[in-house]
Design a protein around this motif. Structure first.
Motif, PDB file in Angstrom:
ATOM      1  N   ASN B  26       0.810  -1.210   0.000  1.00 54.63           N
ATOM      2  CA  ASN B  26       0.000   0.000   0.000  1.00 54.63           C
ATOM      3  C   ASN B  26       0.850   1.270   0.000  1.00 54.63           C
ATOM      4  O   ASN B  26       0.320   2.378  -0.154  1.00 54.63           O
ATOM      5  CB  ASN B  26      -0.940   0.024   1.207  1.00 54.63           C
ATOM      6  CG  ASN B  26      -1.864  -1.190   1.196  1.00 54.63           C
ATOM      7  OD1 ASN B  26      -2.126  -1.748   0.135  1.00 54.63           O
ATOM      8  ND2 ASN B  26      -2.336  -1.598   2.352  1.00 54.63           N
ATOM      9  N   TRP B  29       0.690   4.001  -3.066  1.00 53.08           N
ATOM     10  CA  TRP B  29      -0.483   4.883  -3.052  1.00 53.08           C
ATOM     11  C   TRP B  29      -0.339   5.949  -1.973  1.00 53.08           C
ATOM     12  O   TRP B  29      -0.681   7.120  -2.192  1.00 53.08           O
ATOM     13  CB  TRP B  29      -1.734   4.041  -2.815  1.00 53.08           C
ATOM     14  CG  TRP B  29      -3.002   4.820  -2.662  1.00 53.08           C
ATOM     15  CD1 TRP B  29      -3.839   4.851  -1.588  1.00 53.08           C
ATOM     16  CD2 TRP B  29      -3.598   5.702  -3.625  1.00 53.08           C
ATOM     17  NE1 TRP B  29      -4.906   5.665  -1.797  1.00 53.08           N
ATOM     18  CE2 TRP B  29      -4.787   6.211  -3.057  1.00 53.08           C
ATOM     19  CE3 TRP B  29      -3.238   6.118  -4.912  1.00 53.08           C
ATOM     20  CZ2 TRP B  29      -5.617   7.117  -3.725  1.00 53.08           C
ATOM     21  CZ3 TRP B  29      -4.070   7.016  -5.569  1.00 53.08           C
ATOM     22  CH2 TRP B  29      -5.241   7.497  -4.993  1.00 53.08           C
ATOM     23  N   ASP B  32       2.082   8.458  -3.262  1.00 52.43           N
ATOM     24  CA  ASP B  32       1.414   9.196  -4.322  1.00 52.43           C
ATOM     25  C   ASP B  32       0.576  10.333  -3.757  1.00 52.43           C
ATOM     26  O   ASP B  32       0.672  11.481  -4.187  1.00 52.43           O
ATOM     27  CB  ASP B  32       0.524   8.207  -5.085  1.00 52.43           C
ATOM     28  CG  ASP B  32       0.458   8.553  -6.557  1.00 52.43           C
ATOM     29  OD1 ASP B  32       1.456   9.093  -7.052  1.00 52.43           O
ATOM     30  OD2 ASP B  32      -0.579   8.257  -7.188  1.00 52.43           O
ATOM     31  N   LYS B  33      -0.250   9.976  -2.753  1.00 52.63           N
ATOM     32  CA  LYS B  33      -1.115  10.980  -2.106  1.00 52.63           C
ATOM     33  C   LYS B  33      -0.254  12.073  -1.478  1.00 52.63           C
ATOM     34  O   LYS B  33      -0.540  13.268  -1.624  1.00 52.63           O
ATOM     35  CB  LYS B  33      -1.960  10.297  -1.011  1.00 52.63           C
ATOM     36  CG  LYS B  33      -3.223   9.637  -1.532  1.00 52.63           C
ATOM     37  CD  LYS B  33      -4.139   9.232  -0.383  1.00 52.63           C
ATOM     38  CE  LYS B  33      -3.463   8.238   0.539  1.00 52.63           C
ATOM     39  NZ  LYS B  33      -4.332   7.785   1.636  1.00 52.63           N
ATOM     40  N   THR B  50      -0.809   3.302   5.415  1.00 54.34           N
ATOM     41  CA  THR B  50      -0.964   2.033   4.696  1.00 54.34           C
ATOM     42  C   THR B  50      -1.915   1.086   5.420  1.00 54.34           C
ATOM     43  O   THR B  50      -2.471   0.180   4.812  1.00 54.34           O
ATOM     44  CB  THR B  50       0.387   1.305   4.522  1.00 54.34           C
ATOM     45  OG1 THR B  50       1.008   1.180   5.796  1.00 54.34           O
ATOM     46  CG2 THR B  50       1.281   2.048   3.569  1.00 54.34           C
ATOM     47  N   GLN B  53      -6.032   2.751   4.634  1.00 57.42           N
ATOM     48  CA  GLN B  53      -6.568   3.260   3.375  1.00 57.42           C
ATOM     49  C   GLN B  53      -7.979   2.735   3.130  1.00 57.42           C
ATOM     50  O   GLN B  53      -8.355   1.682   3.601  1.00 57.42           O
ATOM     51  CB  GLN B  53      -5.634   2.835   2.223  1.00 57.42           C
ATOM     52  CG  GLN B  53      -4.306   3.570   2.242  1.00 57.42           C
ATOM     53  CD  GLN B  53      -3.336   3.017   1.203  1.00 57.42           C
ATOM     54  OE1 GLN B  53      -3.687   2.130   0.426  1.00 57.42           O
ATOM     55  NE2 GLN B  53      -2.125   3.540   1.211  1.00 57.42           N
ATOM     56  N   PRO B  56      -7.364  -0.218  -0.064  1.00 54.69           N
ATOM     57  CA  PRO B  56      -5.964  -0.650  -0.104  1.00 54.69           C
ATOM     58  C   PRO B  56      -5.788  -1.830  -1.061  1.00 54.69           C
ATOM     59  O   PRO B  56      -6.758  -2.535  -1.364  1.00 54.69           O
ATOM     60  CB  PRO B  56      -5.699  -1.090   1.334  1.00 54.69           C
ATOM     61  CG  PRO B  56      -7.033  -1.506   1.840  1.00 54.69           C
ATOM     62  CD  PRO B  56      -8.054  -0.669   1.147  1.00 54.69           C
ATOM     63  N   LYS B  57      -4.550  -2.018  -1.531  1.00 60.22           N
ATOM     64  CA  LYS B  57      -4.268  -3.232  -2.319  1.00 60.22           C
ATOM     65  C   LYS B  57      -4.451  -4.452  -1.430  1.00 60.22           C
ATOM     66  O   LYS B  57      -5.004  -5.450  -1.829  1.00 60.22           O
ATOM     67  CB  LYS B  57      -2.836  -3.181  -2.854  1.00 60.22           C
ATOM     68  CG  LYS B  57      -2.611  -2.057  -3.864  1.00 60.22           C
ATOM     69  CD  LYS B  57      -1.926  -2.591  -5.102  1.00 60.22           C
ATOM     70  CE  LYS B  57      -2.056  -1.615  -6.267  1.00 60.22           C
ATOM     71  NZ  LYS B  57      -1.646  -0.218  -5.916  1.00 60.22           N
TER      72      LYS B  57
END
Lengths: 259, 290
Positions: B26, B29, B32-33, B50, B53, B56-57
């Motif tokens: 995670n 992402w 990225d944010k 992480t 989220q 999340p993945k």
């Protein structure tokens, strides 16, 4: 003669195997009379069990003829003319002792009352009264084998075929069961064919001893026992007993000399 | 109680790996944010992000646990235990298809096994087909079964149960063929000496002798049956059931929902196998076979 129960004439049985034919029985001639206690003794491979299985229609002979109660073994089996006791007790673990003895009676369509009566009777006969509701695993090996004899007696066939029934039991238990079996035979007057590989057992039990030898399986000697019907265990120390045992041993040795 | 420590160790190890993997998977992402918001992420911020989220993945265990609680216990407490958003409702839908399919599969498997044991032609001809049937991917067959049954006017529970049956009859056939053949030569000879009919030999000897084999097969069968029911729910338009929750979750990227449905399915399977194990223990003990 009408008192002949089993009559074998020139009986032969050959198994075809990958290594060629095996002569399990060859030229077997024997009459078993009503009320006889006949023992079949011999080394392994002499065809004694095969002979018993032919009587029971569990094997088909390839030569000669055999009659049971004057009919073919198959008709005798269909008429439930014999009780067969195997080497292992073969009681069903999910049935009680009583349930196991009722099994052949259920199969043969006896009424419930009749099943109960006969079960109680034969349990008494093999001295297992009071064990009807026990499960096989709660009984010793000797008691299990007695229960299996009771099961073979339950439908009251006149002929009892026994294939080394006490072979897996220890000496003391075996002596006790032999004694009981003789009493039972005396009381019921049944005809018994008994396969064994123990000389003392054969001599102690039988009115006639059939000595067999292997390759091909055949009858080497038939010994009429002079012992009285009433046989306490210590008869085994008598001179007659030892003489018969000698003759059986000689017969077995002669058979062995052939190969 | 000696078993508790090893089990606990494994569970803790799995949880540790799970949480660590969540950070790794995670993290992109989260970065990225952070980049778009122009902030610098500290290590604690990263971990916190992480593990919390929305999509999340890989969701972490406590997210899944709280999702499961929200859709089961919490809904029961608010009196909506059987609403269409409740996992209890979806589990029940899947469970009923599983049980029906399992029952059908057990009956079909037993009948086939009886045929195979008693009929030489069936012995030679049926088994290859039974094995072939299991080499076809269920995911390929499932939509066809649903479409065909729909065409003849059968929909709802039964098509899904048919797919469950398709998977669960197999272990029953294999186990019961072995079980019905388990009586030894002596026992069969004994029946012959009593001149017992084939039916008498079946009911009194072969069937009782096969019970240990049957139960072993049933345990495999019920787990396969659950898989069948879930797969059967995928092409039904995802209306209801755990399979529908999985499908809906994947449409909308609701990984937390997917994982909670997955874990619920696993728990359901464990429960059903456990119940069969219990029946097995009691039955075989009473039959003197355990």
């Amino acid at each position: 003669m009408s008192d002949i129960v089993i009559s074998a004439k020139d009986l032969g049985l050959t198994f075809q195997t990958g290594d060629g034919p095996i002569h399990a029985l060859k030229d077997v001639n024997l009459d078993v009379r009503q009320g006889d206690f006949v023992s079949f003794i011999g080394p392994s491979g002499c065809g004694k069990t095969t002979f018993l299985r032919v009587m029971a229609d569990l094997e088909q002979p390839t030569a000669g003829t055999i009659t049971v109660n004057g009919t073919s073994p198959e008709e005798a089996r269909r008429a439930r003319a014999y009780g067969y006791v195997f080497q292992a007790a073969g009681l069903y673990p999910w049935r009680t002792i009583g349930g196991n003895i009722r099994l052949p009676l259920e199969i043969m369509g006896y009424s419930r009352d009749e099943q109960a009566r006969r079960t109680a009777d034969v349990l008494e006969l093999v001295e297992l009264g009071g064990f009807e509701k026990k499960y096989p695993w709660q009984l010793s090996g000797g008691m299990q084998q007695r229960a299996s004899i009771a099961r073979a007696l339950a439908f009251d066939a006149d002929l009892l075929l026994m294939d080394e029934p006490f072979g897996a039991l220890d000496e003391i238990v075996r002596d006790h069961l032999n004694e009981q079996l003789l009493k039972l035979w005396d009381r019921t007057g049944k005809t018994i064919c008994f396969v064994t590989h123990s000389i003392p057992e054969a001599v102690y039990l039988s009115t006639r001893i059939v000595v067999m030898s292997p390759r091909p399986g055949r009858i080497a000697d038939v010994i009429e026992s002079p012992l009285p019907r009433e046989r306490p265990l210590d008869i085994r120390d008598s001179r007659e007993f030892i003489e018969i045992a000698h003759r059986v041993r000689d017969g077995l040795r002669a058979g062995h000399g052939d190969d | 109680m000696r078993n508790v420590l090893p089990i606990l160790t494994i569970v803790l190890a799995i949880l540790a790996i799970w949480y660590a993997s969540a950070i790794a998977l995670n993290a992109p992402w989260a970065y990225d944010k952070a980049k778009r918001a122009n902030i610098e992420l500290s290590a604690t911020d990263l971990v916190r992000d992480t593990w919390s989220q929305k999509k999340p993945k890989l969701p972490v265990p406590h997210q899944v646990a709280s999702e499961i609680w929200d859709t089961t216990g919490a809904m029961v407490l608010s009196g909506r235990g059987f609403s269409k958003r409740s996992l209890i409702y979806h589990s029940w839908v899947t469970f009923s298809a599983t049980i029906l399919g399992f029952a059908l599969g057990t009956v079909l498997g037993t009948l086939l096994a009886v045929g195979i044991v008693y009929n030489r032609t069936m012995d030679l001809s049926v088994m290859p087909w039974v094995i072939t049937s299991q080499t076809v991917p269920i995911i390929a067959i499932a939509p066809m079964i649903i479409v065909v049954l729909n065409a003849v006017g059968i929909s709802g529970l039964l098509p899904k149960a048919m797919i469950s049956m398709y998977l669960s009859f197999f272990p029953v056939v294999v186990g019961m063929v072995k079980g019905l053949r388990s009586p030894d030569a002596m026992q069969l000879d004994q029946m012959r000496t009593w001149n017992a009919s084939a039916a008498q030999t079946f009911w009194r000897l072969r069937l009782p002798s096969s019970m240990p084999y049957l139960f072993a097969s049933l345990k495999v069968g019920i787990a396969a049956s659950l898989v069948g029911a879930i797969v059967g729910e995928l092409p039904t338009g995802a209306v209801a059931g755990l399979g529908a929750r999985l499908l809906a979750g994947s449409y909308y990227g609701q990984t937390v929902q997917i994982w909670s449905a997955l874990l619920t399915a696993a728990a359901l399977a464990a429960l059903m196998v456990g119940v069969i194990g219990l029946i097995q223990r009691v039955t075989l003990k009473r039959m003197g076979m355990a």
